[in-house]
Design an enzyme around this catalytic site. Structure first.
Site, PDB file in Angstrom:
ATOM      1  N   GLY A  61       0.828  -1.207   0.000  1.00  0.00           N
ATOM      2  CA  GLY A  61       0.000   0.000   0.000  1.00  0.00           C
ATOM      3  C   GLY A  61       0.851   1.241   0.000  1.00  0.00           C
ATOM      4  O   GLY A  61       2.062   1.169  -0.225  1.00  0.00           O
ATOM      5  N   ASN A  62       0.233   2.387   0.216  1.00  0.00           N
ATOM      6  CA  ASN A  62       0.999   3.635   0.296  1.00  0.00           C
ATOM      7  C   ASN A  62       0.345   4.558   1.313  1.00  0.00           C
ATOM      8  O   ASN A  62      -0.700   4.231   1.876  1.00  0.00           O
ATOM      9  CB  ASN A  62       1.108   4.281  -1.090  1.00  0.00           C
ATOM     10  CG  ASN A  62      -0.250   4.605  -1.666  1.00  0.00           C
ATOM     11  OD1 ASN A  62      -0.949   5.474  -1.161  1.00  0.00           O
ATOM     12  ND2 ASN A  62      -0.642   3.893  -2.715  1.00  0.00           N
ATOM     13  N   ARG A  63       0.966   5.710   1.535  1.00  0.00           N
ATOM     14  CA  ARG A  63       0.550   6.565   2.654  1.00  0.00           C
ATOM     15  C   ARG A  63      -0.537   7.576   2.290  1.00  0.00           C
ATOM     16  O   ARG A  63      -0.846   8.459   3.080  1.00  0.00           O
ATOM     17  CB  ARG A  63       1.772   7.302   3.191  1.00  0.00           C
ATOM     18  CG  ARG A  63       2.693   6.389   3.984  1.00  0.00           C
ATOM     19  CD  ARG A  63       4.010   7.083   4.291  1.00  0.00           C
ATOM     20  NE  ARG A  63       3.806   8.446   4.790  1.00  0.00           N
ATOM     21  CZ  ARG A  63       4.702   9.431   4.667  1.00  0.00           C
ATOM     22  NH1 ARG A  63       5.825   9.198   4.051  1.00  0.00           N
ATOM     23  NH2 ARG A  63       4.442  10.622   5.146  1.00  0.00           N
ATOM     24  N   SER A  64      -1.101   7.483   1.125  1.00  0.00           N
ATOM     25  CA  SER A  64      -2.099   8.484   0.734  1.00  0.00           C
ATOM     26  C   SER A  64      -3.321   8.403   1.662  1.00  0.00           C
ATOM     27  O   SER A  64      -3.888   7.335   1.868  1.00  0.00           O
ATOM     28  CB  SER A  64      -2.522   8.223  -0.712  1.00  0.00           C
ATOM     29  OG  SER A  64      -3.468   9.180  -1.078  1.00  0.00           O
ATOM     30  N   ALA A  71      -3.782   7.411  -5.209  1.00  0.00           N
ATOM     31  CA  ALA A  71      -2.455   6.840  -5.498  1.00  0.00           C
ATOM     32  C   ALA A  71      -2.635   5.334  -5.637  1.00  0.00           C
ATOM     33  O   ALA A  71      -2.667   4.610  -4.637  1.00  0.00           O
ATOM     34  CB  ALA A  71      -1.502   7.170  -4.353  1.00  0.00           C
TER      35      ALA A  71
END
Ligand code: CTP
Length: 428
Positions: free
Chosen positions: A234-237, A301
């Protein structure tokens, strides 16, 4: 406004058809409802009658007190018309939602044993089917063959959604799409299969917002690609920028949908929310609805890679190799297929260096109208923070938006989109 015939067959999703009838009526359409016997096991005719203001018909031998007229019209004088022929002849579009496996089979076979089936056979206006059932029933070869037959005959099949099904704990493809999407599909069918609704002229003043009548989709958050039962890529968005854009567009009067990938924040009031998890789900929801949209703000994102998830939980081990495959580029695919006047905006988080140069390269590579560039080398802006500073990179110019709250930045982005729309209208 159009005369819509709504056929309701037996399925748990029939409750969503009540909402469809309400939305269509609110939108100014005249709606008549035909129910199968089995539909009556799930929802009551009285509910539809209250909503659309006209009697519901089930049997082809029943007399239609409205003589084939739609709400808002007066019934025809003279001799009683033949019910199933009259409504089918008078409607501008016929939607069957939910279409059960049984009803789909009957319609594909040309059976005429109910008011719904006889009217469907007799209807020469655009006909749409929204299948809804258990995923295994939907995937079965018989159902798929019946749908293929109906498609060949010009019936438009609105693909069911993937997600939680009525049967406890089961997920899969078979959910009836949201009523808003059903209505958008019907309205698109009314104006021709390929037609994109013409954007209304911007209003100079008055009560209505400047974006009244515009349909805007915003994607927000970050997608997650499962690795096993508990882990994901995943990512931090956080989805804050997307939610700020959705709120700003709604305030301008647009009809806004936010497709939220793992966003903990609430959607702004008046904004429709669709939750997704993976890049494939985000792609499906975004591509599906884009045809009817005027503006896409692709603030999410998406994870750039996915892996084949492992069943269960991976045990601790000395090393683990994951085979990562690239995900689809949603923005590039949508930009390549967009119609006249549709505006597509991408977002790029770049880390220092020649960020503007890379954003400009992305603008060209993805074919977007605008790239909203964030320099993520500054830890006080972007991702989880409440503030942002962006550069708006378009083919003709670059506009710097200095550090400000995400609401103010959202307004600046929408102002730039408005200029792009004006320029696109001037070129037509
Ligand atoms: N995007 C998309 N589909 C993807 C990845 C990104 O639609 N699979 C969109 C994002 O929503 C964003 C824009 O493309 O609006 C740019 O995203 P970014 O991650 O910067 O682009 P990438 O193509 O992944 O480029 P990079 O090589 O810089 O990671």
């Amino acid at each position: 406004m159009a005369r819509l015939l709504l056929g309701v067959s037996g399925g748990i999703a029939a409750y969503k058809s009540l909402e469809f009838a309400r939305l269509a009526t609110l939108a100014g359409h005249g709606v008549r409802v035909l129910m199968t016997e089995n539909a009556g096991r799930f929802v009551g005719a009285a509910s539809f009658e209250g909503i659309v203001g006209a009697p519901v018909l089930t049997s082809e031998f029943e007399r239609d007190p409205m003589r084939g007229a739609f709400p808002g019209e007066s019934g025809q004088a003279g001799h009683d018309p033949i019910g199933h022929l009259e409504l089918a002849a008078n409607c501008d579009a016929f939607l069957v939602a939910p279409a059960s496996a049984n009803t789909i089979a009957k319609l594909a076979g040309g059976f005429a044993d109910s008011m719904l089936a006889t009217s469907f056979l007799a209807c020469t206006s655009p006909r749409l089917l929204a299948p809804a059932m258990n995923d295994r029933m939907y995937a079965d070869a018989a159902t798929q063959a019946n749908l293929a037959t109906l498609r060949e005959r010009g019936v438009q099949v609105i693909e069911p959604d993937e997600g939680l099904l009525a049967s406890r704990g089961e997920r899969g493809r078979g959910r009836l799409p949201d009523p808003e999407r059903l209505l958008a599909a019907v309205e698109a069918a009314l104006s021709g299969p390929e037609a994109i609704p013409a954007p209304p002229a911007l209003l100079a003043s008055g009560e209505r917002g400047p974006w009244d009548g515009l349909r805007v989709t915003v994607t927000a958050g970050g997608t997650r690609e499962p690795i096993d039962a508990v882990r994901f890529i995943g990512n931090r968005s956080s989805g804050r920028m997307g939610m700020a854009l959705a709120a700003a567009a709604a305030k301008r009067g647009a009809e806004v949908t936010v497709i939220a990938a793992n966003v903990a924040l609430p959607a702004p009031p008046g904004v429709k929310r669709i939750d997704v998890e993976t890049t494939a789900e985000l792609a499906y929801e975004t591509v599906e609805r884009f045809e009817t949209q005027h503006v896409l703000l692709m603030a999410a994102a998406p994870a750039d890679f996915r892996t084949e998830p492992i069943t269960g939980k991976i045990k601790r081990q000395d090393s683990l190799n994951l085979n990562l495959q690239p995900t689809e580029d949603i923005l590039a695919a949508i930009a390549a297929s967009r119609g006249e006047g549709q505006i597509v905006v991408g977002f790029a988080a770049e880390h220092g260096g020649d960020a503007v140069g890379r954003a400009r390269e992305k603008l060209t590579r993805k074919g977007a109208d605008l790239i909203v560039l964030n320099d993520v080398s500054d830890p006080t802006i972007g991702f989880e923070s409440a503030e942002n500073a962006v550069t708006l990179v378009a083919a003709t110019d670059e506009v710097e938006v200095p550090k400000a709250g995400k609401d103010a930045v959202a307004e600046a982005i929408l102002d730039r989109v408005e200029r792009l729309r004006t320029a696109a209208q001037a070129n037509n």
